[in-house]
Write a protein that holds these residues in place. Structure first.
Motif, PDB file in Angstrom:
ATOM      1  N   PHE A   1       0.835  -1.199   0.000  1.00 16.35           N
ATOM      2  CA  PHE A   1       0.000   0.000   0.000  1.00 16.35           C
ATOM      3  C   PHE A   1       0.867   1.245   0.000  1.00 16.35           C
ATOM      4  O   PHE A   1       2.036   1.228   0.383  1.00 16.35           O
ATOM      5  N   SER A   2       0.254   2.348  -0.420  1.00 19.64           N
ATOM      6  CA  SER A   2       0.945   3.634  -0.487  1.00 19.64           C
ATOM      7  C   SER A   2       0.752   4.405   0.809  1.00 19.64           C
ATOM      8  O   SER A   2      -0.369   4.508   1.326  1.00 19.64           O
ATOM      9  N   HIS A   3       1.848   4.961   1.328  1.00 20.80           N
ATOM     10  CA  HIS A   3       1.781   5.794   2.532  1.00 20.80           C
ATOM     11  C   HIS A   3       0.963   7.051   2.279  1.00 20.80           C
ATOM     12  O   HIS A   3       0.455   7.685   3.221  1.00 20.80           O
ATOM     13  N   GLN A   4       0.768   7.414   1.010  1.00 17.88           N
ATOM     14  CA  GLN A   4      -0.019   8.594   0.688  1.00 17.88           C
ATOM     15  C   GLN A   4      -1.488   8.420   1.082  1.00 17.88           C
ATOM     16  O   GLN A   4      -2.154   9.394   1.446  1.00 17.88           O
ATOM     17  N   PHE A   5      -1.978   7.190   1.043  1.00 18.46           N
ATOM     18  CA  PHE A   5      -3.406   6.953   1.267  1.00 18.46           C
ATOM     19  C   PHE A   5      -3.713   6.070   2.472  1.00 18.46           C
ATOM     20  O   PHE A   5      -4.887   5.881   2.810  1.00 18.46           O
ATOM     21  N   GLY A   6      -2.711   5.501   3.098  1.00 18.66           N
ATOM     22  CA  GLY A   6      -3.016   4.577   4.173  1.00 18.66           C
ATOM     23  C   GLY A   6      -1.879   4.382   5.147  1.00 18.66           C
ATOM     24  O   GLY A   6      -0.832   5.018   5.067  1.00 18.66           O
ATOM     25  N   SER A   7      -2.126   3.462   6.081  1.00 17.93           N
ATOM     26  CA  SER A   7      -1.159   3.158   7.125  1.00 17.93           C
ATOM     27  C   SER A   7      -1.233   1.661   7.408  1.00 17.93           C
ATOM     28  O   SER A   7      -2.101   0.956   6.880  1.00 17.93           O
ATOM     29  N   PHE A   8      -0.358   1.174   8.283  1.00 20.22           N
ATOM     30  CA  PHE A   8      -0.396  -0.241   8.626  1.00 20.22           C
ATOM     31  C   PHE A   8      -1.703  -0.597   9.338  1.00 20.22           C
ATOM     32  O   PHE A   8      -2.232  -1.686   9.160  1.00 20.22           O
ATOM     33  N   ARG A   9      -2.218   0.308  10.105  1.00 24.79           N
ATOM     34  CA  ARG A   9      -3.487   0.054  10.798  1.00 24.79           C
ATOM     35  C   ARG A   9      -4.644   0.020   9.805  1.00 24.79           C
ATOM     36  O   ARG A   9      -5.592  -0.766   9.950  1.00 24.79           O
ATOM     37  N   SER A  10      -4.553   0.879   8.792  1.00 25.04           N
ATOM     38  CA  SER A  10      -5.623   0.963   7.795  1.00 25.04           C
ATOM     39  C   SER A  10      -5.024   1.260   6.425  1.00 25.04           C
ATOM     40  O   SER A  10      -4.906   2.421   6.028  1.00 25.04           O
ATOM     41  N   PRO A  11      -4.640   0.213   5.655  1.00 25.44           N
ATOM     42  CA  PRO A  11      -4.012   0.435   4.352  1.00 25.44           C
ATOM     43  C   PRO A  11      -4.920   1.163   3.361  1.00 25.44           C
ATOM     44  O   PRO A  11      -4.444   1.897   2.498  1.00 25.44           O
ATOM     45  N   ASN A  12      -6.228   0.936   3.448  1.00 21.29           N
ATOM     46  CA  ASN A  12      -7.251   1.597   2.627  1.00 21.29           C
ATOM     47  C   ASN A  12      -7.238   1.158   1.167  1.00 21.29           C
ATOM     48  O   ASN A  12      -8.224   0.657   0.650  1.00 21.29           O
ATOM     49  N   PHE A  13      -6.125   1.386   0.477  1.00 19.32           N
ATOM     50  CA  PHE A  13      -6.018   1.000  -0.928  1.00 19.32           C
ATOM     51  C   PHE A  13      -4.732   0.191  -1.106  1.00 19.32           C
ATOM     52  O   PHE A  13      -3.664   0.635  -0.674  1.00 19.32           O
ATOM     53  N   THR A  14      -4.824  -0.962  -1.766  1.00 22.52           N
ATOM     54  CA  THR A  14      -3.634  -1.796  -1.963  1.00 22.52           C
ATOM     55  C   THR A  14      -3.431  -2.094  -3.442  1.00 22.52           C
ATOM     56  O   THR A  14      -4.323  -1.883  -4.279  1.00 22.52           O
ATOM     57  N   VAL A  15      -2.239  -2.608  -3.765  1.00 23.52           N
ATOM     58  CA  VAL A  15      -1.883  -2.887  -5.155  1.00 23.52           C
ATOM     59  C   VAL A  15      -2.850  -3.907  -5.756  1.00 23.52           C
ATOM     60  O   VAL A  15      -3.172  -4.930  -5.140  1.00 23.52           O
ATOM     61  N   ASP A  16      -3.307  -3.630  -6.975  1.00 24.20           N
ATOM     62  CA  ASP A  16      -4.399  -4.370  -7.609  1.00 24.20           C
ATOM     63  C   ASP A  16      -4.122  -4.490  -9.108  1.00 24.20           C
ATOM     64  O   ASP A  16      -3.484  -3.614  -9.698  1.00 24.20           O
ATOM     65  N   VAL A  17      -4.607  -5.576  -9.706  1.00 23.90           N
ATOM     66  CA  VAL A  17      -4.520  -5.744 -11.162  1.00 23.90           C
ATOM     67  C   VAL A  17      -5.817  -5.236 -11.783  1.00 23.90           C
ATOM     68  O   VAL A  17      -6.906  -5.691 -11.420  1.00 23.90           O
ATOM     69  N   LEU A  18      -5.702  -4.294 -12.689  1.00 26.10           N
ATOM     70  CA  LEU A  18      -6.885  -3.690 -13.307  1.00 26.10           C
ATOM     71  C   LEU A  18      -7.789  -4.764 -13.915  1.00 26.10           C
ATOM     72  O   LEU A  18      -7.342  -5.588 -14.717  1.00 26.10           O
TER      73      LEU A  18
END
Length: 266
Positions: free
Chosen positions: A46-63
């Protein structure tokens, strides 16, 4: 011995010797992600721009869950039912191990994969953790393999050509070239951010720019819910380097800092 066997053997050695691998370097605390089928071995980048370890929110995905070479890689809202979010660490080890396996160039290894004891520019740590000599580490490296529902696809997150600025990140064959290798950039981030909090830039293994390496980046003007979905890119590292001679490096922007959790998404 196959390339995969060589790198896996190196990873085992790394774990035994130091107790630190890609999982240790990218993880702070625990969280969960991916589908139940993928299970506890799944890695959720996950990107630190949008999330954290407690709440990643958005993770790497295949379109669109497209399991084919060239399919774009995006960030997508975390869920435990979407196989496009399922990834595993295909290989992990040190950059020098990837050099030995023929997956990164000697130039990359010179900057990120020194063999301690063989070069005066390699970092050597004293027993108390202080730096004994040199300016370069032997950085951990890994391949991130797409594994929908826990089934490895043989396709990894990478780039189609030798890394260049703004190149799109896509699915590429694993274990073939440096284009699917990602190096944990331990010296180009503020110490507290990189180690105390676990967020770190990821250099593409095909990088040829050693002053501003090409790192995994989320487009500056994008947001994961935008349509069309913004594609991950590689771009020149931002900020001023942190290294033994510069303890006050500003580090990368948040869209170039990455963390990872493991297991199924909640």
């Amino acid at each position: 011995m196959s390339i995969k066997s060589k790198v896996l053997a190196a990873a085992a050695t790394l774990t035994l010797v130091s107790g630190v691998g890609v999982t240790g370097a990218l993880t702070a605390g625990t969280a969960s992600a991916a589908t139940p089928s993928c299970g506890p071995t799944c890695i959720n980048l996950f990107s630190h721009q949008f999330g954290s370890f407690r709440s990643p929110n958005f993770t790497v995905d295949v379109l669109r869950q497209g399991e084919k070479v060239g399919q774009p890689i995006i960030l997508f809202r975390q869920a435990n039912f979407d196989p496009a979010l399922d990834w595993t660490v295909a290989f992990q080890g040190l950059t020098s191990d990837f050099l030995a396996a023929g997956l990164v160039s000697p130039a990359v290894a010179l900057h990120y994969g020194c063999l301690a004891g063989t070069s005066p520019t390699c970092i050597v740590l004293n027993p108390n953790g202080t730096i004994k000599s040199g300016v370069f580490p032997d950085d951990p490296a890994f391949e991130n393999e797409y594994a929908p529902f826990g089934v490895n696809s043989g396709l990894c997150m990478g780039v189609a050509a030798t890394a260049f600025n703004d190149e799109g990140v896509t699915l590429q064959p694993c274990g073939v070239s440096a284009k699917t290798v990602w190096i944990l950039d331990t010296l180009d981030q503020q110490f507290t951010t990189a180690w105390a909090h676990g967020y770190i830039p990821l250099i593409n293994g095909s990088n040829t720019n050693f002053s501003q390496p090409f790192v995994l980046t989320y487009p500056a003007s994008g947001f994961p819910t935008d349509k069309p979905r913004p594609q991950l890119i590689v771009a020149n590292l931002t900020g001023f380097s942190f290294h033994p001679g510069n303890l006050f490096g500003t580090g990368a922007n948040s869209n170039q800092l990455w963390g990872a959790t493991f297991g199924r998404l909640k």
